[in-house]
Motif scaffolding. Sequence first.
Motif, PDB file in Angstrom:
ATOM      1  N   LEU A  21       9.435  -9.329  -4.753  1.00  0.00           N
ATOM      2  CA  LEU A  21       8.479 -10.340  -4.601  1.00  0.00           C
ATOM      3  C   LEU A  21       7.518 -10.209  -3.165  1.00  0.00           C
ATOM      4  O   LEU A  21       6.716 -10.732  -3.029  1.00  0.00           O
ATOM      5  CB  LEU A  21       9.363 -11.643  -4.316  1.00  0.00           C
ATOM      6  CG  LEU A  21      10.012 -12.002  -5.483  1.00  0.00           C
ATOM      7  CD1 LEU A  21      10.907 -13.513  -5.194  1.00  0.00           C
ATOM      8  CD2 LEU A  21       9.383 -12.150  -6.564  1.00  0.00           C
ATOM      9  N   TYR A  22       8.021  -9.081  -2.261  1.00  0.00           N
ATOM     10  CA  TYR A  22       7.323  -8.793  -1.245  1.00  0.00           C
ATOM     11  C   TYR A  22       5.969  -8.105  -1.740  1.00  0.00           C
ATOM     12  O   TYR A  22       5.089  -8.115  -0.725  1.00  0.00           O
ATOM     13  CB  TYR A  22       7.969  -8.164  -0.111  1.00  0.00           C
ATOM     14  CG  TYR A  22       9.311  -9.039   0.561  1.00  0.00           C
ATOM     15  CD1 TYR A  22       8.951  -9.652   1.463  1.00  0.00           C
ATOM     16  CD2 TYR A  22      10.510  -9.147  -0.225  1.00  0.00           C
ATOM     17  CE1 TYR A  22      10.016 -10.595   2.129  1.00  0.00           C
ATOM     18  CE2 TYR A  22      11.471  -9.707   0.493  1.00  0.00           C
ATOM     19  CZ  TYR A  22      11.299 -10.537   1.470  1.00  0.00           C
ATOM     20  OH  TYR A  22      12.398 -11.217   2.028  1.00  0.00           O
ATOM     21  N   PHE A  23       6.047  -7.373  -2.762  1.00  0.00           N
ATOM     22  CA  PHE A  23       4.701  -6.646  -2.983  1.00  0.00           C
ATOM     23  C   PHE A  23       4.395  -6.886  -4.445  1.00  0.00           C
ATOM     24  O   PHE A  23       3.781  -5.991  -4.829  1.00  0.00           O
ATOM     25  CB  PHE A  23       5.361  -4.862  -2.975  1.00  0.00           C
ATOM     26  CG  PHE A  23       5.697  -4.694  -1.706  1.00  0.00           C
ATOM     27  CD1 PHE A  23       4.899  -4.167  -0.664  1.00  0.00           C
ATOM     28  CD2 PHE A  23       7.031  -4.791  -1.211  1.00  0.00           C
ATOM     29  CE1 PHE A  23       5.362  -3.497   0.386  1.00  0.00           C
ATOM     30  CE2 PHE A  23       7.641  -4.235  -0.097  1.00  0.00           C
ATOM     31  CZ  PHE A  23       6.698  -3.636   0.814  1.00  0.00           C
ATOM     32  N   THR A  43      -4.744  -1.309   3.642  1.00  0.00           N
ATOM     33  CA  THR A  43      -3.508  -0.802   4.578  1.00  0.00           C
ATOM     34  C   THR A  43      -2.937  -1.966   5.446  1.00  0.00           C
ATOM     35  O   THR A  43      -1.670  -2.023   5.753  1.00  0.00           O
ATOM     36  CB  THR A  43      -4.103   0.339   5.441  1.00  0.00           C
ATOM     37  OG1 THR A  43      -4.724   1.386   4.628  1.00  0.00           O
ATOM     38  CG2 THR A  43      -3.017   1.109   6.201  1.00  0.00           C
ATOM     39  N   GLU A  44      -3.806  -2.547   6.096  1.00  0.00           N
ATOM     40  CA  GLU A  44      -3.476  -3.707   6.950  1.00  0.00           C
ATOM     41  C   GLU A  44      -2.399  -4.712   6.012  1.00  0.00           C
ATOM     42  O   GLU A  44      -1.362  -5.097   6.447  1.00  0.00           O
ATOM     43  CB  GLU A  44      -4.484  -4.491   7.553  1.00  0.00           C
ATOM     44  CG  GLU A  44      -5.221  -3.422   8.693  1.00  0.00           C
ATOM     45  CD  GLU A  44      -6.341  -4.620   9.280  1.00  0.00           C
ATOM     46  OE1 GLU A  44      -6.509  -5.549   8.552  1.00  0.00           O
ATOM     47  OE2 GLU A  44      -7.082  -3.903  10.298  1.00  0.00           O
ATOM     48  N   ALA A  45      -2.882  -5.017   4.751  1.00  0.00           N
ATOM     49  CA  ALA A  45      -2.034  -6.185   4.110  1.00  0.00           C
ATOM     50  C   ALA A  45      -0.804  -5.252   3.602  1.00  0.00           C
ATOM     51  O   ALA A  45       0.226  -6.023   3.385  1.00  0.00           O
ATOM     52  CB  ALA A  45      -2.896  -6.399   2.750  1.00  0.00           C
ATOM     53  N   TRP A  46      -0.908  -4.053   3.239  1.00  0.00           N
ATOM     54  CA  TRP A  46       0.312  -3.290   2.919  1.00  0.00           C
ATOM     55  C   TRP A  46       1.366  -3.271   4.208  1.00  0.00           C
ATOM     56  O   TRP A  46       2.810  -3.260   3.635  1.00  0.00           O
ATOM     57  CB  TRP A  46       0.071  -1.856   2.330  1.00  0.00           C
ATOM     58  CG  TRP A  46       1.425  -1.369   2.112  1.00  0.00           C
ATOM     59  CD1 TRP A  46       2.119  -1.296   0.792  1.00  0.00           C
ATOM     60  CD2 TRP A  46       1.838  -0.088   2.630  1.00  0.00           C
ATOM     61  NE1 TRP A  46       3.161  -0.363   0.845  1.00  0.00           N
ATOM     62  CE2 TRP A  46       3.113   0.379   1.895  1.00  0.00           C
ATOM     63  CE3 TRP A  46       1.394   0.588   4.099  1.00  0.00           C
ATOM     64  CZ2 TRP A  46       3.759   1.234   2.534  1.00  0.00           C
ATOM     65  CZ3 TRP A  46       2.378   1.434   4.503  1.00  0.00           C
ATOM     66  CH2 TRP A  46       3.686   1.867   3.949  1.00  0.00           C
ATOM     67  N   MET A  47       1.026  -3.163   5.184  1.00  0.00           N
ATOM     68  CA  MET A  47       1.842  -2.996   6.419  1.00  0.00           C
ATOM     69  C   MET A  47       2.468  -4.484   6.643  1.00  0.00           C
ATOM     70  O   MET A  47       3.574  -4.418   7.229  1.00  0.00           O
ATOM     71  CB  MET A  47       1.060  -2.613   7.519  1.00  0.00           C
ATOM     72  CG  MET A  47       0.842  -0.909   7.541  1.00  0.00           C
ATOM     73  SD  MET A  47       0.105  -0.093   8.939  1.00  0.00           S
ATOM     74  CE  MET A  47      -1.357  -1.110   9.320  1.00  0.00           C
ATOM     75  N   ARG A  48       1.642  -5.301   6.685  1.00  0.00           N
ATOM     76  CA  ARG A  48       2.280  -6.683   6.733  1.00  0.00           C
ATOM     77  C   ARG A  48       3.300  -7.059   5.588  1.00  0.00           C
ATOM     78  O   ARG A  48       4.365  -7.710   6.107  1.00  0.00           O
ATOM     79  CB  ARG A  48       1.207  -7.646   6.642  1.00  0.00           C
ATOM     80  CG  ARG A  48       0.302  -7.770   7.830  1.00  0.00           C
ATOM     81  CD  ARG A  48      -0.982  -8.857   7.436  1.00  0.00           C
ATOM     82  NE  ARG A  48      -2.011  -8.732   8.626  1.00  0.00           N
ATOM     83  CZ  ARG A  48      -1.744  -9.370   9.627  1.00  0.00           C
ATOM     84  NH1 ARG A  48      -0.592 -10.017  10.095  1.00  0.00           N
ATOM     85  NH2 ARG A  48      -2.881  -9.291  10.719  1.00  0.00           N
ATOM     86  N   ARG A  49       3.134  -6.573   4.427  1.00  0.00           N
ATOM     87  CA  ARG A  49       4.138  -6.847   3.441  1.00  0.00           C
ATOM     88  C   ARG A  49       5.449  -5.856   3.812  1.00  0.00           C
ATOM     89  O   ARG A  49       6.596  -6.220   3.814  1.00  0.00           O
ATOM     90  CB  ARG A  49       3.841  -6.527   2.003  1.00  0.00           C
ATOM     91  CG  ARG A  49       2.704  -7.179   1.676  1.00  0.00           C
ATOM     92  CD  ARG A  49       2.039  -6.666   0.240  1.00  0.00           C
ATOM     93  NE  ARG A  49       1.070  -7.836  -0.037  1.00  0.00           N
ATOM     94  CZ  ARG A  49       1.025  -8.300  -1.387  1.00  0.00           C
ATOM     95  NH1 ARG A  49       1.979  -8.204  -2.025  1.00  0.00           N
ATOM     96  NH2 ARG A  49       0.078  -9.125  -1.767  1.00  0.00           N
ATOM     97  N   PRO A  77      10.091   0.550   1.138  1.00  0.00           N
ATOM     98  CA  PRO A  77       8.999  -0.074   0.600  1.00  0.00           C
ATOM     99  C   PRO A  77       8.051   0.769  -0.405  1.00  0.00           C
ATOM    100  O   PRO A  77       8.150   1.860  -0.070  1.00  0.00           O
ATOM    101  CB  PRO A  77       8.229  -0.328   1.817  1.00  0.00           C
ATOM    102  CG  PRO A  77       8.959  -0.478   2.954  1.00  0.00           C
ATOM    103  CD  PRO A  77      10.192   0.731   2.582  1.00  0.00           C
ATOM    104  N   PRO A  78       7.751   0.131  -1.474  1.00  0.00           N
ATOM    105  CA  PRO A  78       6.949   0.973  -2.495  1.00  0.00           C
ATOM    106  C   PRO A  78       5.762   1.376  -1.781  1.00  0.00           C
ATOM    107  O   PRO A  78       5.156   0.877  -0.913  1.00  0.00           O
ATOM    108  CB  PRO A  78       6.672  -0.042  -3.605  1.00  0.00           C
ATOM    109  CG  PRO A  78       6.703  -1.208  -2.969  1.00  0.00           C
ATOM    110  CD  PRO A  78       7.752  -1.351  -1.722  1.00  0.00           C
ATOM    111  N   PRO A  79       4.920   2.559  -2.303  1.00  0.00           N
ATOM    112  CA  PRO A  79       3.847   3.151  -1.480  1.00  0.00           C
ATOM    113  C   PRO A  79       2.753   2.373  -2.095  1.00  0.00           C
ATOM    114  O   PRO A  79       2.692   1.258  -2.985  1.00  0.00           O
ATOM    115  CB  PRO A  79       3.814   4.590  -2.326  1.00  0.00           C
ATOM    116  CG  PRO A  79       4.416   4.330  -3.557  1.00  0.00           C
ATOM    117  CD  PRO A  79       5.694   3.533  -3.150  1.00  0.00           C
TER     118      PRO A  79
END
Length: 359
Positions: free
Chosen positions: A152-154, A274-280, A302-304
């Motif tokens: 659910l996080y990604f 990249t910013e959105a992925w790092m926050r997740r 975390p998934p890539p």
Amino acid sequence: MDLQAERDQQEEQRETSTGPERLHPPDLLPDLPAHPPPSPPGIPAPAAAAAAAPGAAAATPGLTIPRGWATMLAVEEREWISGLFTRNQQGHIEVKRPLKLWFYPPQPPLPPLPRPQPPALLPQPPVPPLRPLVLPPQVPVPPHQPPPSPALYFASPLFLWLPYRLWPTRLVCTKDKCRGLDHKLSAAGLYRTLRRLLDVNGWYYMGTEYLECQRCHQKCAAWAPDIVSQLEPWHQLQFPAVLTYKFGCDRKVAQLLEEQSAVAVRQHLDKKHTEAWMRRCIAYLSACADTPGCDLAQVQPPPPMPPVPSVEWLRAARRGHDLFRHDLQNVLNSLSLRVLGRRLTEEEESEENLGKETN
């Protein structure tokens, strides 16, 4: 013959007569491959899966997913999207009510609070040697708990375009045989192609419905330009994407491509993604760290981050035109005139002119 034996015999006859249909209900998906096919250069993996041959969809046991969607959905996203659909009495997949345009993944649960520690014991006065020593109670060690799932996080949101069911608009067939004859369209189930659209901060999915002509019986997707153009302007503005045959992106990305070069837009998108992925990642890993008794050895990485499309991809997507762009002031005046009986922008202009005359 007793009542139970008679019911068993009737059930056996029903299964014999409808055996294949019971084992293979409509819209049942076949098994998915363990790994998706390799992506062509410049196209993300889900888009490459969409370009595969029809019928390559696989079924997820126990999940209600429209046929053809499974190849586009990641494994961690099938479960929550399956909860949006149900099967009717005929076995066909339908969207659960109430209907809406945007569907978002459920919020991940917060980690449980740690158990309260017992209060510290005050120093005890010396006790006689014959009196037994009272030891403080032992603090129970929390059992090992499984770490949170990164699903659910990604997960990505879903936009479901169902104009026939959402708004009381008469849609007519635009095929060559029926053009200009005003033949009405009717709903014919969910479209089997799921589009994956590029947004400024990530990706989202778009699904739509089939529309069938009652006269020529030809079907079309509800996101076709000939269909969307029949809607009211304020309904057209709720369509969020610019679609081509192979590519699709959000209107905000299309606007960036009009104002800047494809190279500059890709750099901007890469930074935002990249910013959105790092926050997740931070939200997921912090939930693992805050879970009491979490076995860190079982934490999944975390998934890539899904790759940002290439410059060539963006240049190809820029060739698509926003066919449903409207002047917001004209749309607002038309809608406010229908609802409020007056034009909002003209009223503001008259108030400004009145203020200038007063001064």
